[in-house]
Structure formats: C-alpha cells, structure tokens
Design a protein around this motif. Structure first.
Motif: not given
Length: 409
Positions: A46-53, A96-111
C-alpha cells in the motif's frame, strides 16, 4: 553475494520507476532483462495516495500499449470551494480514482510481462561509483549498472547519495477513508476545499473503492512555506465532525511530499532522479500522472543516451524544462509560491470569474486538446484581471451561493 550486471538499474518500483522502465523498453526492446527495478517492499504494498488519475495518465500509457484495468471510480468533473465562493465544473470523462495497492501491482505485472526484471525486498543500502558504472548494494545482492535512476520517493536514498539538498518545498499530508455521508458531493467529482486560509493547501474528498465497497478518501494537504506548520490532523478532525464522523474510528495515514524546485539539479553523471525523488507539483501535490510523465521523459531520454554512450546527463534538467510537462511543473511551482503567498485573494477571484480557465484545466487533466477559444479566453481574462489587480481597482468578489453541503458551510 555475487554481483549482478545490468544496463539500467531503477531504484523504486512505484509509477515513476516502472514507467521509466516501460518507456525505455518500448524505445529499446533489445535491452530486455538488462533493465532492472529494485523495490524495498513486496507487492502488493500500500502507498498512501488519494488516487486521482487524470485521463492524461491513461493516454500516456496507451501510447506504449499499456492499459491498467483496476477497480476505479470514473470522474467527470471537479468542485472547488474557496474563501469567497465555490465553483463546480464537469467535462465528460476526465479521469478516475484508483487505489495504489492495486494500480502499482498491475503496472509491475505489465513490466514483468515485457521482460523487465523487478526484484522485491531489495532496498538500496549503498551506492558507489566504479569504472564505467555504478554499484548499488541491497540485501539481495550487489548490482552494477551503466546508469542508475532514483525513483525512490520523497525520502530518496539515491538523492541523498548524490548529496542533493532535500528541497525547499515540502508538504505534510494526512488522509483516511470513511463511509459516504449525505452531504458529500456527487461521486463523479473530485472535491477540493481551499477555504481555510490558514493552510498553504487544501482539504479534499475523493470517491474511492476499497475491496469493492464505495468509500470516500478524505485528507488535508499543507505545503510548508517558510516556518508555517499546522496540526493538520486536528483540521481534518474538525471537518469530519461537521459531517458527523469521528476521526478516531478510522485508520489515519500520514506522509510527506517533495515539491519541484526550478533551480535544483536532479541529475549527475550516470545517475538521474524521477518522480517525487526529483519533485512533483507543489501546488496540488498531484502524484501519479506526473510520475508517469517523468517516466515517459526519462525512458526516452535514456534510450537516446544509451545509443551514444553519453552518460554525463548534464542536459537532463534543461531538456525536461523545455517539455510541456516541464513547463507545467514550472508554472505550478511559480503559482504555488504566489498563491500561498501574497496573491491568494486575487488568484481566487480570477478563478471564480473565469469559467474558461476552469474548463481549460479540466481538459488538461483529461489529456485532451484545449480548445483555442478556451485558451484565448483564459489568457485574456488572466491579463485583464492581473492588470486591474496591479492598478488596485479589481474590487472584491461577492461570495458565491453557499451550498447546503456541510463541507462548504
């Protein structure tokens, strides 16, 4: 432990670091697994962030055929509360508003699917310059690279290793997630409240999804200007109490942010900084879209430099400042110093009087082309407003209609 050689080593596996790797790999696919990212934590973290994307972030990723499909709340507009009134504007789908917990993990999987090596549980502990490269020691071993990218956030180890100052613009942030209440703005809006002029910043209420449950991320952002400091937890507690919410019922998340500084270096031979390690927008603290923009610029910049083996990086800051992204950072930094300084009132009056300016901001956030008419109207209004302000006859704006929303009362 054995030494592991790679071409580019990126310290930090958040959006800035992973996007740097993705854009570099897109430009130089032959590098393959010679691009390595080290991350001190383990995903999902988890990363603290409001999640505005903003939509511009998704559009940027789509340019390299990346789409991050994580649970999110679609956003169509912004509501803003200022000392003398409020404004609400919609512009279709703007983000959109995302959760960093999910967004970061998905980005890593793409990498990883694109051949980039991501090593978890590997905090950088020591950085040493060696002939023809840089060595970084971690608990998982020592890595030697031709180039190191510091994408390791506000407390950047790489920044400290370079001997760079912390920076003149830092912010305190506190946030938490609560259930929605009757007085909340519509769930398709990002709500900002800058009516508390004690703050060099604002409070926010963003719709969010946590494990599929609709919640609201609420927080306070305060930029440290000089010696100004406030008990932002107490400010947030007061706002929550007005909504009938008790702050003690919720998990409170505190963190810091580093603002961009126009005249501070953030590159050295064979080493450069991106994302919050370099500095983000100090006016709003917007993080994810700017992290991705840093990654796009740095990835393409490194692709060029690797082709010529030119690792001086003495033109990195200058070239960044000449991009639309660099100009945007510079303008926001200038605005932060003036808005949170002597010119807050006239700037707020300008915003309330100029719908074209707000429309242009929404279009920029969405990553869409700003209409020439809106751009011209906003520029004209800005010039006229500033002239009247300097001449001392701009007058005061009557307070706008007060919403029944308890956040605005």
């Amino acid at each position: 432990m054995a030494r592991d050689d790679c071409k580019v080593l990126i310290v930090g596996g958040g959006p800035a670091g992973i996007s740097t790797a993705l854009f570099l790999a897109w430009a130089r696919p032959e590098l393959g697994d010679r691009i390595v990212v080290i991350e001190k934590a383990h995903y999902p973290r988890d990363k603290f962030c409001a999640g505005g994307l903003g939509g511009r972030a998704d559009r940027l990723l789509s340019s390299i055929k990346v789409r991050i499909d994580t649970p999110s709340v679609p956003i169509h507009g912004v509501s803003l509360r200022l000392a003398d009134g409020g404004i609400c504007a919609r512009g279709g789908s703007i983000g959109r508003v995302v959760r960093r917990l999910e967004f970061d993990r998905a980005l890593v999987e793409v990498a990883r699917k694109r051949g980039i090596r991501v090593i978890e549980g590997a905090a950088a502990e020591r950085l040493t310059r060696v002939p023809d490269g840089v060595e970084v020691e971690t608990p998982r071993g020592t890595l030697r690279a031709a180039v190191v990218v510091g994408a390791d956030g506000v407390g950047s180890f790489v920044r400290r290793a370079l001997g760079l100052a912390r920076g003149g613009l830092t912010a305190q942030v506190v946030e938490l997630d609560t259930e929605p209440v009757a007085g909340d703005p519509s769930r398709d809006l990002l709500h900002f409240d800058a009516s508390d002029t004690r703050l060099s910043g604002y409070a926010w209420d963003f719709p969010t999804l946590v494990d599929g449950v609709p919640l609201v991320c609420r927080g306070v952002y305060h930029l440290r200007v000089g010696d100004t400091a406030h008990d932002i937890r107490a400010i947030l507690a007061t706002r929550l109490a007005r909504l009938g919410l008790d702050i003690n019922r919720y998990r409170i998340k505190r963190f810091a942010e580093r603002g961009f500084s126009l005249h501070q270096p953030f590159a050295a031979p064979r080493v450069l900084l991106v994302g919050e390690a370099a500095g983000i927008d100090p006016l709003t603290g917007e993080g994810i879209p700017q992290a991705l923009q840093y990654g796009a610029f740095a990835g393409n910049y490194l692709a060029e430099k690797l082709s010529t083996n030119d690792f001086r990086f003495d033109d990195f800051s200058r070239r960044l400042n000449r991009t639309v992204f660099g100009l945007d950072l510079a303008v926001r930094t200038w605005l932060a110093r003036h808005y949170f300084g002597p010119h807050r009132a006239p700037i707020e009056r300008f915003v309330l009087k100029t719908p074209a300016f707000v429309s242009a901001c929404l279009e920029f956030f969405a990553g869409r082309r700003i209409s020439p008419f809106d751009a011209l109207q906003a520029a004209r209004s800005g010039i006229v407003h500033w002239y009247h302000h300097r001449m001392g006859h701009d007058g005061a704006v009557r307070p706008g209609p007060r919403s029944h929303n308890p956040l605005w009362s």
